[in-house]
Design a protein around this motif. Structure first.
Motif, PDB file in Angstrom:
ATOM      1  N   ARG A  56       0.840  -1.215   0.000  1.00  7.90           N
ATOM      2  CA  ARG A  56       0.000   0.000   0.000  1.00  7.90           C
ATOM      3  C   ARG A  56       0.871   1.260   0.000  1.00  7.90           C
ATOM      4  N   LEU A  57       1.921   1.250   0.808  1.00  9.03           N
ATOM      5  CA  LEU A  57       2.841   2.390   0.804  1.00  9.03           C
ATOM      6  C   LEU A  57       3.517   2.504  -0.566  1.00  9.03           C
ATOM      7  N   PHE A  58       3.936   1.385  -1.123  1.00  8.49           N
ATOM      8  CA  PHE A  58       4.539   1.384  -2.454  1.00  8.49           C
ATOM      9  C   PHE A  58       3.578   2.015  -3.463  1.00  8.49           C
ATOM     10  N   ALA A  59       2.308   1.654  -3.409  1.00 10.50           N
ATOM     11  CA  ALA A  59       1.311   2.209  -4.328  1.00 10.50           C
ATOM     12  C   ALA A  59       1.148   3.717  -4.107  1.00 10.50           C
ATOM     13  N   GLU A  60       1.141   4.161  -2.869  1.00  9.65           N
ATOM     14  CA  GLU A  60       1.034   5.606  -2.595  1.00  9.65           C
ATOM     15  C   GLU A  60       2.245   6.350  -3.157  1.00  9.65           C
ATOM     16  N   LEU A  61       3.425   5.768  -3.012  1.00 10.27           N
ATOM     17  CA  LEU A  61       4.626   6.404  -3.555  1.00 10.27           C
ATOM     18  C   LEU A  61       4.557   6.444  -5.083  1.00 10.27           C
ATOM     19  N   MET A  62       4.070   5.367  -5.700  1.00  9.48           N
ATOM     20  CA  MET A  62       3.917   5.363  -7.161  1.00  9.48           C
ATOM     21  C   MET A  62       2.883   6.394  -7.599  1.00  9.48           C
ATOM     22  N   LEU A  63       1.786   6.509  -6.848  1.00  7.42           N
ATOM     23  CA  LEU A  63       0.763   7.496  -7.175  1.00  7.42           C
ATOM     24  C   LEU A  63       1.367   8.901  -7.176  1.00  7.42           C
ATOM     25  N   GLN A  64       2.111   9.225  -6.134  1.00 10.61           N
ATOM     26  CA  GLN A  64       2.716  10.559  -6.052  1.00 10.61           C
ATOM     27  C   GLN A  64       3.704  10.791  -7.185  1.00 10.61           C
ATOM     28  N   TRP A  65       4.478   9.768  -7.526  1.00 13.84           N
ATOM     29  CA  TRP A  65       5.437   9.868  -8.632  1.00 13.84           C
ATOM     30  C   TRP A  65       4.692  10.163  -9.937  1.00 13.84           C
ATOM     31  N   GLU A  66       3.627   9.388 -10.201  1.00 16.57           N
ATOM     32  CA  GLU A  66       2.888   9.557 -11.453  1.00 16.57           C
ATOM     33  C   GLU A  66       2.208  10.925 -11.526  1.00 16.57           C
ATOM     34  N   LEU A  67       1.691  11.414 -10.403  1.00 19.59           N
ATOM     35  CA  LEU A  67       1.098  12.751 -10.393  1.00 19.59           C
ATOM     36  C   LEU A  67       2.158  13.819 -10.681  1.00 19.59           C
ATOM     37  N   ARG A  68       3.312  13.673 -10.052  1.00 19.74           N
ATOM     38  CA  ARG A  68       4.387  14.639 -10.289  1.00 19.74           C
ATOM     39  C   ARG A  68       4.811  14.587 -11.759  1.00 19.74           C
ATOM     40  N   SER A  69       4.942  13.402 -12.315  1.00 19.59           N
ATOM     41  CA  SER A  69       5.322  13.270 -13.719  1.00 19.59           C
ATOM     42  C   SER A  69       4.296  13.941 -14.623  1.00 19.59           C
ATOM     43  N   TRP A  70       3.025  13.741 -14.338  1.00 19.77           N
ATOM     44  CA  TRP A  70       1.958  14.338 -15.146  1.00 19.77           C
ATOM     45  C   TRP A  70       2.078  15.857 -15.121  1.00 19.77           C
ATOM     46  N   HIS A  71       2.293  16.412 -13.927  1.00 15.52           N
ATOM     47  CA  HIS A  71       2.425  17.871 -13.811  1.00 15.52           C
ATOM     48  C   HIS A  71       3.695  18.377 -14.493  1.00 15.52           C
ATOM     49  N   GLU A  72       4.806  17.683 -14.328  1.00 11.50           N
ATOM     50  CA  GLU A  72       6.055  18.095 -14.970  1.00 11.50           C
ATOM     51  C   GLU A  72       5.925  18.061 -16.491  1.00 11.50           C
ATOM     52  N   ALA A  73       5.199  17.106 -17.011  1.00  8.18           N
ATOM     53  CA  ALA A  73       5.035  16.976 -18.456  1.00  8.18           C
ATOM     54  C   ALA A  73       4.276  18.162 -19.053  1.00  8.18           C
ATOM     55  N   GLN A  74       3.499  18.847 -18.245  1.00  8.61           N
ATOM     56  CA  GLN A  74       2.766  20.020 -18.734  1.00  8.61           C
ATOM     57  C   GLN A  74       3.716  21.065 -19.313  1.00  8.61           C
ATOM     58  N   ALA A  75       4.918  21.156 -18.773  1.00  5.69           N
ATOM     59  CA  ALA A  75       5.887  22.166 -19.209  1.00  5.69           C
ATOM     60  C   ALA A  75       6.654  21.747 -20.459  1.00  5.69           C
ATOM     61  N   LEU A  76       6.512  20.502 -20.890  1.00  6.13           N
ATOM     62  CA  LEU A  76       7.240  20.014 -22.061  1.00  6.13           C
ATOM     63  C   LEU A  76       6.456  20.300 -23.331  1.00  6.13           C
ATOM     64  N   GLU A  77       7.184  20.464 -24.410  1.00  3.57           N
ATOM     65  CA  GLU A  77       6.568  20.701 -25.714  1.00  3.57           C
ATOM     66  C   GLU A  77       6.323  19.380 -26.427  1.00  3.57           C
ATOM     67  N   GLY A  78       5.278  19.325 -27.204  1.00  7.54           N
ATOM     68  CA  GLY A  78       5.015  18.173 -28.054  1.00  7.54           C
ATOM     69  C   GLY A  78       4.572  16.946 -27.294  1.00  7.54           C
ATOM     70  N   PRO A  79       4.580  15.810 -27.989  1.00  6.36           N
ATOM     71  CA  PRO A  79       4.149  14.558 -27.361  1.00  6.36           C
ATOM     72  C   PRO A  79       5.089  14.150 -26.229  1.00  6.36           C
ATOM     73  N   VAL A  80       4.512  13.548 -25.196  1.00  9.49           N
ATOM     74  CA  VAL A  80       5.286  13.043 -24.059  1.00  9.49           C
ATOM     75  C   VAL A  80       4.878  11.590 -23.841  1.00  9.49           C
ATOM     76  N   LEU A  81       5.880  10.712 -23.708  1.00  6.78           N
ATOM     77  CA  LEU A  81       5.637   9.295 -23.452  1.00  6.78           C
ATOM     78  C   LEU A  81       5.838   9.000 -21.974  1.00  6.78           C
ATOM     79  N   PHE A  82       4.909   8.285 -21.389  1.00  7.05           N
ATOM     80  CA  PHE A  82       4.972   7.891 -19.983  1.00  7.05           C
ATOM     81  C   PHE A  82       5.214   6.388 -19.897  1.00  7.05           C
TER      82      PHE A  82
END
Length: 182
Positions: A56-82
């Motif tokens: 469960r903790l692992f999943a929470e850490l992954m959730l936070q990572w994925e949210l941060r990645s989603w927000h960081e990708a907003q600043a990138l130009e063009g297509p972004v692969l996750f």
């Protein structure tokens, strides 16, 4: 939904990361997988937030990572692969804990990717275990099935990738992205 955010998902050892690395070498922006980095960090600090300890903790850490990645990708130009996305976290907990909490489902509903998600199916010929991937092939298949259900439940269409060399898989992804972003 972000029409320029593309997810490549699939069970462990299905060739996702190799494909994303190849696409990055061709100039596409990418966001790395959460799981491996979290396992390395948790191992280094003696933490319990990894698959073999506190899922469960692992999943929470992954959730936070994925949210941060989603927000960081907003600043990138063009297509972004996750390398994986928020529904992966839901699928992980569905498989190993019998369900995911509501906030994880809400995250997968609110922070969207392109409607078509690339799916790397289980592929025994390239599957390998390592220090960070303790799952065997049968567990990789079960994970793959859970991820398919999670993405379908979140309203995504899965596009299976061929069991083919990285260059061919990359061509499939690049052709789809070119059509989707034209």
């Amino acid at each position: 939904m972000s029409a320029r955010f593309f997810v490549i998902t699939g069970g462990p050892g299905s060739g996702k990361t190799a494909l994303i690395s190849a696409l990055a070498r061709q100039g596409l922006a990418t966001m790395p997988e959460a799981g491996r980095a979290i396992i390395r960090d948790q191992s280094r600090i003696g933490g319990s937030g990894w698959h073999g300890s506190d899922r469960r903790l692992f999943a929470e850490l992954m959730l936070q990572w994925e949210l941060r990645s989603w927000h960081e990708a907003q600043a990138l130009e063009g297509p972004v692969l996750f390398d994986r996305g928020l529904p992966d976290v839901v699928g992980y907990l569905e498989l190993y804990e019998g369900g995911a909490p509501g906030h994880m489902h809400r995250a997968a509903e609110q922070f969207r990717y392109h409607g078509t998600v690339f799916f790397a199916p289980p592929w025994r010929q390239i599957f390998a275990q390592d220090a960070e991937r303790g799952q065997d092939f049968d567990e990789a298949v079960a994970t793959s099935e859970a991820l398919q259900r999670a993405y379908a439940a979140a309203g995504y269409k899965l596009r299976p990738l061929p069991l083919a060399p990285v260059a061919e898989r990359a061509r499939v992804v690049l052709d789809h992205i070119a059509r989707a972003t034209a």
